[in-house]
Scaffold this motif. Structure first.
Motif, PDB file in Angstrom:
ATOM      1  N   THR A   5      12.447   7.722 -12.294  1.00 15.21           N
ATOM      2  CA  THR A   5      11.571   7.278 -10.824  1.00 15.21           C
ATOM      3  C   THR A   5      11.150   8.739 -10.723  1.00 15.21           C
ATOM      4  OG1 THR A   5      13.811   8.353 -10.305  1.00 15.21           O
ATOM      5  CG2 THR A   5      14.176   5.776 -10.875  1.00 15.21           C
ATOM      6  N   VAL A   6      11.052   9.841 -10.674  1.00 14.76           N
ATOM      7  CA  VAL A   6      10.311  10.793 -10.087  1.00 14.76           C
ATOM      8  C   VAL A   6       8.666  10.992 -11.144  1.00 14.76           C
ATOM      9  CG1 VAL A   6      12.194  11.802  -8.812  1.00 14.76           C
ATOM     10  CG2 VAL A   6      11.085  12.694 -11.697  1.00 14.76           C
ATOM     11  N   LEU A   7       7.556  10.982  -9.763  1.00 18.95           N
ATOM     12  CA  LEU A   7       6.304  11.851 -10.469  1.00 18.95           C
ATOM     13  C   LEU A   7       6.008  12.780 -11.039  1.00 18.95           C
ATOM     14  CD1 LEU A   7       4.145  10.036 -11.097  1.00 18.95           C
ATOM     15  CD2 LEU A   7       3.163  10.677  -8.894  1.00 18.95           C
ATOM     16  N   ASP A   8       6.071  13.722 -10.374  1.00 23.40           N
ATOM     17  CA  ASP A   8       6.172  14.975 -11.158  1.00 23.40           C
ATOM     18  C   ASP A   8       7.221  15.956 -11.281  1.00 23.40           C
ATOM     19  OD1 ASP A   8       3.347  16.017 -10.731  1.00 23.40           O
ATOM     20  OD2 ASP A   8       3.352  14.641  -9.161  1.00 23.40           O
ATOM     21  N   PRO A   9       7.318  16.431 -12.751  1.00 18.53           N
ATOM     22  CA  PRO A   9       8.722  16.891 -13.440  1.00 18.53           C
ATOM     23  C   PRO A   9       8.658  18.290 -12.531  1.00 18.53           C
ATOM     24  CG  PRO A   9       7.045  16.473 -14.828  1.00 18.53           C
ATOM     25  CD  PRO A   9       6.461  15.393 -13.824  1.00 18.53           C
ATOM     26  N   CYS A  10       9.070  19.392 -12.191  1.00 16.95           N
ATOM     27  CA  CYS A  10       8.531  20.814 -11.985  1.00 16.95           C
ATOM     28  C   CYS A  10      10.055  21.148 -12.639  1.00 16.95           C
ATOM     29  CB  CYS A  10       8.913  20.979 -11.068  1.00 16.95           C
ATOM     30  SG  CYS A  10      10.801  20.932  -9.228  1.00 16.95           S
ATOM     31  N   SER A  11       9.914  22.035 -12.225  1.00 14.52           N
ATOM     32  CA  SER A  11      11.454  23.611 -13.477  1.00 14.52           C
ATOM     33  C   SER A  11      12.191  23.931 -12.844  1.00 14.52           C
ATOM     34  CB  SER A  11      10.119  24.257 -13.660  1.00 14.52           C
ATOM     35  OG  SER A  11      10.218  25.848 -12.890  1.00 14.52           O
ATOM     36  N   GLU A  12      12.692  22.951 -11.554  1.00 19.55           N
ATOM     37  CA  GLU A  12      13.685  23.264 -10.849  1.00 19.55           C
ATOM     38  C   GLU A  12      14.478  22.186 -10.488  1.00 19.55           C
ATOM     39  OE1 GLU A  12      12.593  25.508  -7.073  1.00 19.55           O
ATOM     40  OE2 GLU A  12      11.840  27.119  -8.276  1.00 19.55           O
ATOM     41  N   ASP A  13      15.969  22.507  -9.413  1.00 17.30           N
ATOM     42  CA  ASP A  13      16.450  21.684  -8.840  1.00 17.30           C
ATOM     43  C   ASP A  13      16.649  20.077 -10.379  1.00 17.30           C
ATOM     44  OD1 ASP A  13      16.886  22.853  -7.499  1.00 17.30           O
ATOM     45  OD2 ASP A  13      15.150  22.182  -6.404  1.00 17.30           O
ATOM     46  N   SER A  14      16.353  19.107  -9.206  1.00 13.01           N
ATOM     47  CA  SER A  14      17.089  17.384 -10.107  1.00 13.01           C
ATOM     48  C   SER A  14      15.847  17.224 -10.962  1.00 13.01           C
ATOM     49  CB  SER A  14      17.296  16.512  -8.813  1.00 13.01           C
ATOM     50  OG  SER A  14      15.991  15.841  -8.791  1.00 13.01           O
ATOM     51  N   ASP A  15      15.017  17.856 -10.982  1.00 14.53           N
ATOM     52  CA  ASP A  15      13.873  16.993 -12.240  1.00 14.53           C
ATOM     53  C   ASP A  15      13.187  18.637 -13.500  1.00 14.53           C
ATOM     54  OD1 ASP A  15      12.772  15.836 -10.490  1.00 14.53           O
ATOM     55  OD2 ASP A  15      11.278  16.990  -9.942  1.00 14.53           O
ATOM     56  N   ILE A  16      14.638  19.199 -13.794  1.00 13.79           N
ATOM     57  CA  ILE A  16      14.514  20.198 -15.225  1.00 13.79           C
ATOM     58  C   ILE A  16      14.289  19.113 -16.100  1.00 13.79           C
ATOM     59  CG2 ILE A  16      16.714  20.951 -14.852  1.00 13.79           C
ATOM     60  CD1 ILE A  16      16.373  23.168 -15.081  1.00 13.79           C
ATOM     61  N   ILE A  17      15.698  18.347 -16.320  1.00 15.55           N
ATOM     62  CA  ILE A  17      15.549  17.368 -17.745  1.00 15.55           C
ATOM     63  C   ILE A  17      14.421  16.757 -17.587  1.00 15.55           C
ATOM     64  CG2 ILE A  17      16.510  15.895 -18.203  1.00 15.55           C
ATOM     65  CD1 ILE A  17      19.159  16.158 -17.070  1.00 15.55           C
ATOM     66  N   LEU A  18      13.257  16.313 -16.707  1.00 16.57           N
ATOM     67  CA  LEU A  18      12.112  16.020 -16.977  1.00 16.57           C
ATOM     68  C   LEU A  18      10.891  17.028 -17.607  1.00 16.57           C
ATOM     69  CD1 LEU A  18      11.600  13.684 -13.825  1.00 16.57           C
ATOM     70  CD2 LEU A  18      12.513  13.093 -16.300  1.00 16.57           C
ATOM     71  N   ALA A  19      11.026  18.276 -16.876  1.00 13.51           N
ATOM     72  CA  ALA A  19      10.497  19.146 -17.208  1.00 13.51           C
ATOM     73  C   ALA A  19      10.613  19.514 -18.503  1.00 13.51           C
ATOM     74  CB  ALA A  19      10.650  20.339 -16.365  1.00 13.51           C
ATOM     75  N   ASP A  20      11.771  19.494 -19.402  1.00 17.16           N
ATOM     76  CA  ASP A  20      12.002  19.991 -20.034  1.00 17.16           C
ATOM     77  C   ASP A  20      11.657  18.916 -21.170  1.00 17.16           C
ATOM     78  OD1 ASP A  20      13.443  22.487 -19.344  1.00 17.16           O
ATOM     79  OD2 ASP A  20      15.715  21.494 -19.646  1.00 17.16           O
ATOM     80  N   ILE A  21      11.656  17.925 -21.408  1.00 18.79           N
ATOM     81  CA  ILE A  21      11.155  16.348 -21.913  1.00 18.79           C
ATOM     82  C   ILE A  21       9.448  17.073 -21.657  1.00 18.79           C
ATOM     83  CG2 ILE A  21      10.684  14.027 -22.296  1.00 18.79           C
ATOM     84  CD1 ILE A  21      13.824  13.846 -21.072  1.00 18.79           C
ATOM     85  N   LEU A  22       8.955  17.100 -20.928  1.00 23.04           N
ATOM     86  CA  LEU A  22       7.718  16.820 -21.060  1.00 23.04           C
ATOM     87  C   LEU A  22       6.723  17.555 -21.636  1.00 23.04           C
ATOM     88  CD1 LEU A  22       6.900  14.440 -17.739  1.00 23.04           C
ATOM     89  CD2 LEU A  22       6.318  14.018 -20.201  1.00 23.04           C
ATOM     90  N   TRP A  23       7.253  19.281 -21.215  1.00 24.48           N
ATOM     91  CA  TRP A  23       6.500  20.776 -22.071  1.00 24.48           C
ATOM     92  C   TRP A  23       7.479  21.274 -22.416  1.00 24.48           C
ATOM     93  CZ3 TRP A  23       1.889  21.693 -19.251  1.00 24.48           C
ATOM     94  CH2 TRP A  23       2.476  21.280 -17.897  1.00 24.48           C
ATOM     95  N   SER A  24       8.402  20.837 -23.072  1.00 29.36           N
ATOM     96  CA  SER A  24       8.865  21.970 -24.216  1.00 29.36           C
ATOM     97  C   SER A  24       8.013  21.871 -25.591  1.00 29.36           C
ATOM     98  CB  SER A  24      10.597  21.932 -24.503  1.00 29.36           C
ATOM     99  OG  SER A  24      11.387  21.682 -23.234  1.00 29.36           O
TER     100      SER A  24
END
Length: 213
Positions: free
Chosen positions: A103-122
């Protein structure tokens, strides 16, 4: 148009497109619009995933926003915002007929978006376990043992991902190049992990930034 003809000829087979439609060449907007048209034409057969570049932060840095404004001039802002709205509802992955939504557009590496960052950038590595992805400054490295655990736990045989361009593989121990458009990263007891990357290069719209990606 060849892609549209192929999808039409082979329908009702399903086609999954794995993201990073933009920032990868001079025709990112046309590529994305064609895929959206195919989705409208064959909604049950076309599945579009979001890659890490389907986000506002990446399109600002790597050229898609500039591409849109060069092509649409004063109306570029409206076109660009509509593209971002579409990006925001694309799933990250598919498992058979089930899709994972975000539901969020821009994953970053902090807070609640860390899972999205791990999915998209690992990225995969040949070293066992999980470790910080210092090459990108975001996401993780995961080893063959993690691939095996994921496949076994989810009763899967194959993971197909994109994200890494061929140049990123230069000098990576244990990895082959992607001269054929794909490479087998991990071959484990339960199956395989494969990277597919078809974009030839970043576009002339590339904007250099001090951001680390």
């Amino acid at each position: 148009m060849y892609l549209a003809w192929c999808c039409y000829q082979f329908s009702p087979k399903n086609f999954i497109f794995n993201g990073d439609y933009v920032d990868k060449g001079a025709w990112g907007l046309e590529t994305f619009l064609l895929l959206l048209a195919l989705k409208v034409f064959m909604p049950q057969n076309i599945y579009l995933h979001s890659g890490n570049h389907e986000s506002e932060s990446c399109t600002l840095v790597y050229g898609f926003k500039k591409e849109v404004f060069q092509k649409y001039g004063d109306n570029g802002g409206n076109v660009y915002r509509k593209c971002l709205d579409c990006f925001a509802v694309l799933p990250l992955a598919s498992i058979v007929a089930y899709q994972i939504q975000r539901t969020v557009l821009d994953p970053c590496s902090e807070d609640s978006d860390i899972i999205l960052a791990d999915i998209l950038w690992s990225d995969p590595t040949m070293t066992a376990g999980l470790s910080q992805n210092d090459d990108r400054g975001v996401g993780l490295f995961w080893g063959p043992d993690c691939t095996e655990q994921f496949l076994l736990k989810n009763n899967l045989k194959l993971i197909i991902r994109s994200h890494e361009d061929p140049d990123a593989r230069d000098g990576r121990d244990g990895f082959n190049g992607m001269d054929e458009g794909y490479t087998i990263d991990h071959s484990v007891e339960s199956g395989k992990h494969i990277t597919v990357f078809s974009a030839p290069d970043y576009p002339q719209f590339h904007v250099f930034s001090s951001l680390t990606f």
